[in-house]
Enzyme design. Sequence first.
Site, PDB file in Angstrom:
ATOM      1  N   TRP A 103     -33.506  46.872  62.546  1.00 20.72           N
ATOM      2  CA  TRP A 103     -34.628  46.136  61.959  1.00 20.72           C
ATOM      3  C   TRP A 103     -35.525  47.027  61.126  1.00 20.72           C
ATOM      4  O   TRP A 103     -35.935  46.644  60.028  1.00 20.72           O
ATOM      5  CB  TRP A 103     -35.428  45.396  63.034  1.00 20.72           C
ATOM      6  CG  TRP A 103     -34.669  44.203  63.555  1.00 20.72           C
ATOM      7  CD1 TRP A 103     -34.185  44.017  64.816  1.00 20.72           C
ATOM      8  CD2 TRP A 103     -34.279  43.036  62.806  1.00 20.72           C
ATOM      9  NE1 TRP A 103     -33.515  42.816  64.897  1.00 20.72           N
ATOM     10  CE2 TRP A 103     -33.561  42.195  63.690  1.00 20.72           C
ATOM     11  CE3 TRP A 103     -34.450  42.627  61.486  1.00 20.72           C
ATOM     12  CZ2 TRP A 103     -33.029  40.956  63.284  1.00 20.72           C
ATOM     13  CZ3 TRP A 103     -33.916  41.407  61.081  1.00 20.72           C
ATOM     14  CH2 TRP A 103     -33.224  40.589  61.981  1.00 20.72           C
ATOM     15  N   ASP A 177     -43.717  46.161  63.861  1.00 25.34           N
ATOM     16  CA  ASP A 177     -42.956  44.909  63.981  1.00 25.34           C
ATOM     17  C   ASP A 177     -42.719  44.722  65.478  1.00 25.34           C
ATOM     18  O   ASP A 177     -41.876  45.400  66.066  1.00 25.34           O
ATOM     19  CB  ASP A 177     -41.638  45.052  63.211  1.00 25.34           C
ATOM     20  CG  ASP A 177     -40.709  43.854  63.417  1.00 25.34           C
ATOM     21  OD1 ASP A 177     -41.040  42.947  64.203  1.00 25.34           O
ATOM     22  OD2 ASP A 177     -39.633  43.841  62.768  1.00 25.34           O
ATOM     23  N   LYS A 201     -38.572  35.002  69.559  1.00 22.77           N
ATOM     24  CA  LYS A 201     -37.973  35.886  70.558  1.00 22.77           C
ATOM     25  C   LYS A 201     -38.692  35.723  71.890  1.00 22.77           C
ATOM     26  O   LYS A 201     -38.114  35.334  72.881  1.00 22.77           O
ATOM     27  CB  LYS A 201     -38.033  37.349  70.101  1.00 22.77           C
ATOM     28  CG  LYS A 201     -37.511  37.610  68.694  1.00 22.77           C
ATOM     29  CD  LYS A 201     -36.003  37.510  68.596  1.00 22.77           C
ATOM     30  CE  LYS A 201     -35.488  37.437  67.171  1.00 22.77           C
ATOM     31  NZ  LYS A 201     -35.772  38.598  66.332  1.00 22.77           N
TER      32      LYS A 201
END
Length: 370
Positions: A103, A177, A201
């Site tokens: 990511w 993040d 999530k």
Amino acid sequence: MSQPRPFNFSAGPATLPEAVLQRAAEEMLNWQGSGMGVMEMSHRGREFISIYEQAVGDLRELLQVPTNFRILFMQGGGLGENAIVPMNLSRGGVVDAVVTGSWSKKSAQEARRYAEVRIAASNADDQHRSLPAPASWALSKSASYVHVCSNETIDGIEFHELPDLKALGSDASLVIDFSSHVLSRPVDWARVGLAFGGAQKNIGPAGLTIVVVREDLLGHALPICPSAFDYKTVAEADSMFNTPPTYSIYIAGLVFQWLKAFSYAGKSGLAAIEQRNIDKATLLYSTLDASGLYENRVAANCRSRMNVPFYLRDERLNDAFLTGAKARGLLQLKGHKSVGGMRASIYNALPLEGVQALCTYLKDFEAQNG
Ligand SMILES: *Cc1c(COP(=O)(O)O)cnc(C)c1O
């Protein structure tokens, strides 16, 4: 009595607290006597404004967000923020990126379209299995911010302590993040300028993106930044510059209420869920480490409490492992296609019993196939 639901280890969109789903079902056609479902309400009406205000307030309370930070409810997901952050914070200049997995690598690539990105540190040589020590990062004097993915969902790497950029001699703001571990533990806001995360999530349904941003970072967007993605515009409109993802905000709000009322091991709220997350992760990693069939390859000091990738030493058994798991009501254990193997995402809403059932299965499967 209906059948117990299977345990769902999906990395996202992911399992939600059963009590939240039940409440949403009860309120689906008629929210609190209003005669409307939440999906059918004006976002500017009294009913939805009360849902929105409670959700923002509860999130602020749970995460102990200081008053000089704004909470924004946006759209576009984590990948959207990979562009929206540099458009708002880079001022077109230099930004530093720390690459610790899939990511953060994507974030650095996207930011290159709007800013000069320098890779301050990377664990690519170590196949994303450890965290480069912050003292070793090559931080730029002129960087406006440093991007870090505080929990790498695919690689299973987590920062258990956020870097203190000031102590490292940098004036840049830290951008995190936190998509895949938001609300699993507290955030040290003194070290953070901006945090963003998709809701799907660890919070609620896809469609909602949470941004928590320090006020002094508002108002510096590049001219090319769409108005709907200019943090200042969004903040001034209380996240209603355009229609927000109302149903996702409502479900997220129910999850916040569930978390506030959560208790475990003599603790309550965020401290309780953090303790349960620690207990779940400890149980799973110790079961994997004790086995001869499975292995987790991440360095012990940065193993994620949320996403646990693991491999069968004999990969020919992968299909049989997944089929057997499903038969026991253990769903979505297949690893991300880019890394293979297995992955158990054990987010807030996954009960301890789910991890216990997984560990029992791991041992039984090994006994039969080891
Ligand atoms: C899932 C995820 C994303 C991507 O989110 P989208 O909502 O699909 O854009 C970004 N960062 C992290 C850490 C993630 O886990």
